[in-house]
Scaffold this motif. Structure first.
Motif, short mmCIF file in Angstrom:
data_model
loop_
_atom_site.label_atom_id
_atom_site.label_comp_id
_atom_site.label_asym_id
_atom_site.label_seq_id
_atom_site.Cartn_x
_atom_site.Cartn_y
_atom_site.Cartn_z
N TYR A 110 -11.94 -4.07 0.81
CA TYR A 110 -11.07 -2.91 0.89
C TYR A 110 -11.74 -1.77 1.66
N VAL A 111 -13.04 -1.54 1.35
CA VAL A 111 -13.76 -0.45 2.01
C VAL A 111 -13.86 -0.72 3.51
N PRO A 140 -8.64 5.77 -0.18
CA PRO A 140 -9.52 5.89 -1.36
C PRO A 140 -8.81 5.62 -2.67
N ALA A 141 -7.53 6.01 -2.79
CA ALA A 141 -6.82 5.80 -4.06
C ALA A 141 -6.75 4.31 -4.39
N GLU A 142 -6.47 3.46 -3.39
CA GLU A 142 -6.43 2.02 -3.63
C GLU A 142 -7.80 1.48 -3.99
N ILE A 143 -8.83 1.98 -3.32
CA ILE A 143 -10.19 1.52 -3.61
C ILE A 143 -10.60 1.93 -5.02
N PHE A 144 -10.29 3.16 -5.41
CA PHE A 144 -10.62 3.62 -6.75
C PHE A 144 -9.93 2.76 -7.81
N SER A 145 -8.67 2.44 -7.58
CA SER A 145 -7.94 1.60 -8.52
C SER A 145 -8.58 0.21 -8.61
N ALA A 146 -8.97 -0.34 -7.45
CA ALA A 146 -9.63 -1.66 -7.46
C ALA A 146 -10.96 -1.60 -8.19
N LEU A 162 -20.07 1.64 -3.72
CA LEU A 162 -18.90 1.36 -2.88
C LEU A 162 -17.89 2.50 -2.94
N ALA A 163 -17.69 3.06 -4.13
CA ALA A 163 -16.77 4.20 -4.25
C ALA A 163 -17.29 5.38 -3.42
#
Length: 604
Positions: free
Chosen positions: A245-246, A252-258, A381-382
């Protein structure tokens, strides 16, 4: 008939006497059919039986008694002993020798049978104790097998030490100084059984328990290794999914959720939240694995007190709380009694604390001891996703500023040409047209002279315009001469300290020139400075510029000053520019521009 432990010797003697008596009586009816010393062979049956059960010694004694009984009851003189026929005595001597040999063979057969039974006992015990994952559950079966082999009424084997009872004998099973278990047998067992127990059985059980313990340790180690490998594989798979994803540049919202979902599953479906620190000691939830959180909680709360978010903010390090009734819930404004454990890890972006990832549990068992280590890569990663998003936003803004600056430069050149040279050239054209109508030569000369003067002025004006686009002195004299020219023409006095031993690339010299030029303009127009100090030097493959003035300070690149364009220019060359401008403290610019690209080639 063959037993590992023979019956008591008294029983053997009684059986031998009985067999001799029975055999002696049996000869009487047989004498009606035949006669002679051959009837003595009947006694061999008793010798064989006694030798098999009680051993060679009692068997040999039985053979002697048999010979005496035969002579006493069946060889004249009856009920007495006398030398009669030498041939009979020789035959009886042969009988005694044969009986002894048969007794020895029977005893050897008994010993072989005993060894076979011991081998069977060893094999069965090994099968019971080494082919099971629960040794304690297999001990009763092993005890019954020992009791059967030794012909004992009851045997008990237990792990660990066990005190003895009045009617029981207890034998510790050791591995050096360590007590592996205890073997318990009835008190007062026969000496032969006790000797076999101590010499054969106890060492066997000790050896098997030691091997079983080592096997159990190996199996536990293998299981732990397998579990660790499975956890590592799951963690790597989760990290790979988030890293994908990164790399794809997902929002970022999708990455945070993942991240929250992957961490939650990795730690056994624990509640996971990703929080961002706000101003005023507040935090807000940017992603959570708890879809049922109320909006009041999602909108944020104060990161103060003893909750995880507050502790991480104060320490800047990972924080863990296990089974603590005083834990403030990271998901509610008040303490949630159901939460038994929680762990929080900071998320830092470019050495700045941005937020925290919190995993909480309402279960009785604590969070895994390596939970922080498992989560750390996800926080990295975040942070990378946040930094990438910031870099993309900054890149977009920088591109917009560059486009706007280029458009403004074109408009300024167009305005200068239109308001200056173009208008004056039109005026010169009109003057020359007017000269055509002049009747005297003197008037023509005057008109032409004025036109020539005006053309010279236009030429100077165009030279100034072109110098603003690219200063010619940079091309002809280099950066040092260009900076000295700027210092001479500056309204504010300038102190120069230049240490350049070679020419630099055009892009580096142009960037340095415009940084100094813009700084001098700002010092004169905005800072109202009385002195500007400029230092330019080469440190390895980096050009270092330091520009300081003693003006009023307060310069802010974010407010649209010319400094913003200079920062963009420096960043485009891979350099860094730091601006320090406190109010009433002057303005200081520190610039580092690499003279070579990361691949080692000189910049053009």
């Amino acid at each position: 008939m063959v037993r590992p432990t023979p019956p008591p010797i008294g029983v053997g003697i009684a059986v031998a006497v009985l067999l001799v008596a029975v055999e002696t009586l049996l000869i009487y009816p047989l004498e009606l059919i035949t006669s002679g010393p051959s009837l003595a062979q009947i006694y061999l049956l008793g010798v064989v039986i006694v030798s098999l059960v009680w051993g060679m010694a009692l068997g040999f004694a039985t053979s002697l008694v048999s010979v005496l009984a035969y002579y006493y009851f069946h060889v004249p003189p009856i009920l007495g002993f006398a030398v009669a026929n030498t041939r009979d005595w020789v035959m009886l001597g042969v009988f005694a020798a044969v009986a002894a040999v048969i007794g020895a063979l029977a005893d050897l057969s008994r010993l072989r049978a005993v060894q076979a039974q011991e081998s069977d006992l060893t094999a069965e015990m090994a099968g019971l104790l080494l082919n099971t994952d629960d040794v304690a559950a297999a001990l009763p079966s092993a005890a019954r097998r020992i009791a059967h082999a030794l012909d004992l009424s009851g045997v008990v084997i237990k792990l660990g030490a066990m005190p003895g009872a009045g009617q029981q004998s207890v034998f510790p099973l050791r591995d050096g100084a360590t007590v592996l278990g205890t073997l318990q047998v009835p008190a007062g067992i026969p000496v032969a059984s006790l000797q076999r127990l101590q010499e054969k059985v106890i060492p066997l059980v000790e050896s098997l328990l030691r091997v079983a313990r080592e096997r159990a340790a190996i199996l536990d180690s293998l299981r732990e290794g397998r579990d660790e490998l499975r956890l590592l594989a799951d963690q790597q798979a989760a990290l790979r999914r988030v890293a994908t994803y990164v790399a794809r540049g997902v929002s970022p919202a999708e990455i945070f959720s993942a991240v929250t979902e992957e961490v939650s599953q990795l730690l056994g479906a624990r509640d996971t939240m990703l929080l961002r620190y706000e101003s005023g000691a507040m935090v807000t939830i940017v992603a959570t694995s708890q879809p049922t959180l109320p909006p009041s909680v999602r909108n944020g709360w104060s990161a103060t007190g003893s909750n995880i978010a507050a502790l991480v903010r104060r320490t800047g390090r990972a924080v863990r709380m296990d089974d603590d009734e005083d834990i403030d819930s990271p998901g509610t404004r008040n303490r949630a009694p159901g939460i038994r454990a929680a762990v929080g890890l900071p998320i830092s972006v470019e050495d700045r604390l941005w937020g925290v990832i919190v995993v909480s549990s309402m279960r009785t068992e604590p969070l895994p001891p390596d939970a922080e280590e498992r989560i750390k890569d996800f926080t990295d990663l975040a942070a990378t996703a946040i930094a990438n998003a910031g870099s993309r936003a900054e890149l977009i803004a920088s591109r917009a500023r560059i486009v706007a600056a280029a458009d403004e430069a074109r408009r300024r050149i167009e305005r200068d040409l239109h308001d200056g040279a173009q208008q004056r050239l039109i005026a010169i054209g009109l003057d020359l047209r007017a000269a055509e109508n002049c009747t005297s030569l003197e008037q023509v000369k005057v008109q032409v002279s004025d036109a020539a003067t005006e053309l010279k002025s236009i030429h100077e004006n165009l030279r100034e315009i072109s110098r603003g686009i690219h200063p010619p002195i940079l091309t002809t004299g280099g950066l040092e001469l260009a900076l000295r020219s700027l210092a001479r023409h500056s309204v504010v006095p300038v102190e120069l300290d230049i240490h350049l031993d070679r020419r630099l690339s055009s892009s580096v010299e142009v960037a340095a020139y415009y940084i100094v030029s813009e700084s001098l303009t700002n010092a004169a127009k905005h800072a109202h400075a009385s002195l500007v100090r400029i230092v330019a030097e080469l440190q390895g493959e980096t050009l270092q510029l330091s520009i300081r003035d003693d003006g009023v300070g307060g310069a802010d690149p974010d407010k649209g000053s010319g400094l913003t364009g200079l920062v963009d220019r420096v960043v485009a060359l891979g350099g860094q520019m730091t601006i320090t401008s406190p109010t009433d403290g002057g303005t200081s610019l520190s610039v580092a521009i690499p003279t070579r690209s990361p691949s080692g080639q000189a910049l053009k």
